[in-house]
Design a protein around this motif. Sequence first.
Motif, short mmCIF file in Angstrom:
data_model
loop_
_atom_site.label_atom_id
_atom_site.label_comp_id
_atom_site.label_asym_id
_atom_site.label_seq_id
_atom_site.Cartn_x
_atom_site.Cartn_y
_atom_site.Cartn_z
N ILE A 1 -3.07 13.91 11.56
CA ILE A 1 -2.38 14.69 10.54
C ILE A 1 -2.26 16.13 11.01
CG2 ILE A 1 -2.55 15.59 8.19
CD1 ILE A 1 -3.78 12.90 7.39
N ASN A 2 -3.35 16.64 11.61
CA ASN A 2 -3.31 18.01 12.14
C ASN A 2 -2.19 18.17 13.15
OD1 ASN A 2 -5.41 18.77 10.58
ND2 ASN A 2 -6.96 18.57 12.20
N GLN A 3 -2.09 17.18 14.03
CA GLN A 3 -1.06 17.26 15.07
C GLN A 3 0.33 17.28 14.44
OE1 GLN A 3 -0.19 14.69 18.96
NE2 GLN A 3 1.05 14.17 17.21
N ILE A 4 0.52 16.44 13.44
CA ILE A 4 1.84 16.37 12.80
C ILE A 4 2.17 17.70 12.14
CG2 ILE A 4 3.14 15.27 10.94
CD1 ILE A 4 1.37 12.75 11.61
N GLU A 5 1.18 18.28 11.45
CA GLU A 5 1.44 19.56 10.80
C GLU A 5 1.79 20.63 11.82
OE1 GLU A 5 -2.08 19.83 8.47
OE2 GLU A 5 -1.12 18.98 6.67
N LYS B 1 1.34 11.20 4.26
CA LYS B 1 0.87 10.45 3.10
C LYS B 1 0.49 9.01 3.52
CE LYS B 1 -0.09 9.91 -1.20
NZ LYS B 1 -1.33 10.58 -1.67
N SER B 2 1.30 8.43 4.42
CA SER B 2 1.00 7.08 4.90
C SER B 2 -0.36 7.03 5.56
CB SER B 2 2.05 6.61 5.91
OG SER B 2 3.33 6.89 5.45
N LEU C 1 0.82 -1.21 0.00
CA LEU C 1 0.00 0.00 0.00
C LEU C 1 0.86 1.26 0.00
CD1 LEU C 1 -2.89 1.28 0.43
CD2 LEU C 1 -2.36 1.23 2.86
N LEU C 2 1.90 1.25 0.85
CA LEU C 2 2.69 2.47 1.01
C LEU C 2 3.73 2.64 -0.10
CD1 LEU C 2 3.25 2.44 4.88
CD2 LEU C 2 1.48 3.60 3.60
N VAL C 3 4.19 1.53 -0.71
CA VAL C 3 5.16 1.50 -1.80
C VAL C 3 6.51 2.09 -1.43
CG1 VAL C 3 5.57 1.97 -4.24
CG2 VAL C 3 3.20 1.67 -3.40
N ASP C 4 6.56 3.39 -1.13
CA ASP C 4 7.85 4.07 -0.90
C ASP C 4 8.51 3.62 0.40
OD1 ASP C 4 7.31 5.42 -3.10
OD2 ASP C 4 7.18 7.41 -2.17
N ASP C 5 9.82 3.44 0.36
CA ASP C 5 10.55 3.06 1.56
C ASP C 5 10.47 4.15 2.62
OD1 ASP C 5 11.22 0.75 0.30
OD2 ASP C 5 13.16 1.50 -0.42
N GLU C 6 10.43 5.42 2.18
CA GLU C 6 10.39 6.53 3.15
C GLU C 6 9.10 6.45 3.98
OE1 GLU C 6 11.12 6.90 -0.02
OE2 GLU C 6 13.22 7.57 0.07
N ARG C 7 7.99 6.19 3.28
CA ARG C 7 6.71 6.10 4.00
C ARG C 7 6.73 4.91 4.96
NH1 ARG C 7 3.33 6.48 -1.40
NH2 ARG C 7 3.81 8.63 -1.96
N ILE C 8 7.24 3.80 4.46
CA ILE C 8 7.29 2.61 5.32
C ILE C 8 8.12 2.90 6.56
CG2 ILE C 8 8.14 0.23 5.45
CD1 ILE C 8 7.45 0.08 2.41
N SER D 1 -5.95 5.38 5.59
CA SER D 1 -7.34 5.73 5.85
C SER D 1 -8.20 5.45 4.62
CB SER D 1 -7.38 7.19 6.30
OG SER D 1 -8.43 7.86 5.71
N GLU D 2 -7.67 5.80 3.41
CA GLU D 2 -8.38 5.51 2.16
C GLU D 2 -8.61 4.01 2.01
OE1 GLU D 2 -6.66 6.84 -1.65
OE2 GLU D 2 -6.49 8.76 -0.60
#
Lengths: 353, 346
Positions: free
Chosen positions: B333-337, B304-305, B209-216, B310-311
């Motif tokens: 997400i709000n907290q992270i931002e 993005k993860s 689902l996440l594909v990218d190593d950075e997201r993982i 969630s999707e």
Amino acid sequence: METQQQGELTPQHSSTSYAFQFKGKTGEFFRIWIVNLALTIVTLGIYSAWAKVRQSQYMCGNTFFDNHEFQYLATPMQILKGRLIAFALIITYSVLSSVYPMAAAGFMVALVLLMPLLLLSSLKFNYHNLSYRHVRFRFTGKVGQAYWYFLLLPILAVLPFGLLLPYAIKQQKCFIANNLYWGDQEFKSEPPLGAFYGLFLGCIGVVVVLSFVIGAVFGLGALSSESGGQVMALMLVLGPIIYLAMFAIGFVANGYILRFMLNNAQLADSKINTTHSPWTYGFILLSNTLAIIFSLGLAYPWAKIRMNRYLAKNITMSKELDLSSVAANNGQANSSVGQEVADGFDMEVGLGL
Amino acid sequence: MRFNAHFSDGSSAQLLPVSVQQIDQTIHFIIADNAHYFSLEQCELSPRIGSTPQYIDLPNGARLVSEDFDALAAIFTKQSPFIDKLSHFLESKWLYLLASLAVTCITAWWLVNSAIPAMADSIAKQLPSQILAQVSDQSLDLLAEHYLSDSELSLTKRGTIASYFEHYISQLDTPYDYQLHFYKGNDLQANAFALPNGHIVITDELVELLVDDERIMSVLLHEVGHVEQRHGLRNVLQQLGIFILFGMFLNDLGDVSGVFSGIPMAVLQLDYSRQFEYQADRFAIEQIHQADSVIQASSDDFIKSFELMSEYYQDSGDVPEFLSTHPLTENRINQIELMVEQSQAN
Ligand SMILES: [Zn+2]
């Protein structure tokens, strides 16, 4: 309210049997309970000894047999002493175990080995402090017996696939019933072993049927939908129901065991009889548990009164024994510190095992 | 003053109805033509408890039982011990009942919200690592047996993720022995979770689902946060503490031992409280910002993860327990931002 109580009194005066009557009221007990809690909190637990006495005496003093009440005789000071010693032991344990981690394991082993002794002391203490018509009850079980019935027998019983479990349960219950005296009169109960095995088979049968039904439901669920998600959702719903069902089976089984014990019990020549239904008993226990959980504990007084009322309504004893002729046996009136410590440990024993 | 009572001499269960009369500082009554006199000082009156009968213990081991509470209160003015008098007084006034209820509720609330979490935290710190390993291994075995199956990811993909993870862990000052496990999630779907001893499981579905190593990596960092802050253990200990508290308040709840069999299950339920999730998110963001890492994960990867997961769960149409116990994705997400903004402002 008054008239209803009068109505309940009438079946009491049966000519062939003595009856119980429980007169405790939910509102009254709630008051005692909540004040007890608050005072226990405010006094950092010291009041709990008084709380225990007040609650026990409320229950005993409202339980009438042949129109006379029971009495709880332990004093708050006795209970406090036991609880302080138990508390000191727990503090010692936690200090020791943080310094020497091995000591913690040693303490747990010691607690398991001492458990039969503590249970025995607790039984002795509780019955010694229960009185009816100014005559005390007495538990005469011996230390060796306690180790056999509370430690060795249960361990041996589970070994061959739990096949001896019904036997062990019966023996344990009989150990308690057959070492119990009121004054100079002896209690006896010898329920047939077959009844315990029948109950055991019944419980296994119910569990098997239940797992079969659950398996079938899951199988159907898996067939009808491709996604595992629905099976998951089904499990979320079924999980708690299965959990409750397991509790319910245990509660009903307890109801049966109580019936076996009481219906085969006698005090001297008077036969004890109960008409309670194990299913109603189990239902009351289960709904009590749920009510207590969902009210965050506040339904506790209601639940407690409800159960006592139900049992009192159903238990009777035939009139062969002339109650007023029973002589007191106050031979060992002095209670030892060990008994009080056991009482202080009461809950800790329950927690540890 | 006069009251009715039952007399018993203590040698047998015989009860005799008597009429007791008070004369000055004595009580007296007649049994079988014998008159008995006792001075009030010699008699001990039991405390008043609800509407249960009261007892007068006489010096010779005999006892009177009576329900004539008013007369007893009038005669034995100095007798009742202070504590029992106080209890009975509090029990009979609505105001004090309400106060008692308030004291109890506030204390319970404090214990549940502050005291038990604090104690759980300190116990979790002290627990020997063998116990940690044992509980974790049991939990993983149970999971592997019932839900998980062998990973079907390519060895290269697994190798890349594992080497990033190891590189990251080597920079971390930690007492835990981290190990990354790849499994096919099946019913657990796209998921990642941490066991108390530092073993982290990630499912094939999540990697795909996440594909990218950075997201993982960002998700794995979140799990490392759970381990570092001992969330799994603290959660179990808190539940245990609440159960014990419950039992203490109710005195004899019955079978308390049942809770012990529930411990492995509690670990599996991943029932981390929302607070724990926010804490783990914060840990991940902090690490992302300060790591001098070979991979350049950023807070955007983390966000993005969340969006992808969630999707994914919305599409599959059911609410898995993983998300239902986790805070709303949007809030997180709000907290992270917010955290990113704060760190930029500094
Ligand atoms: Zn998490």
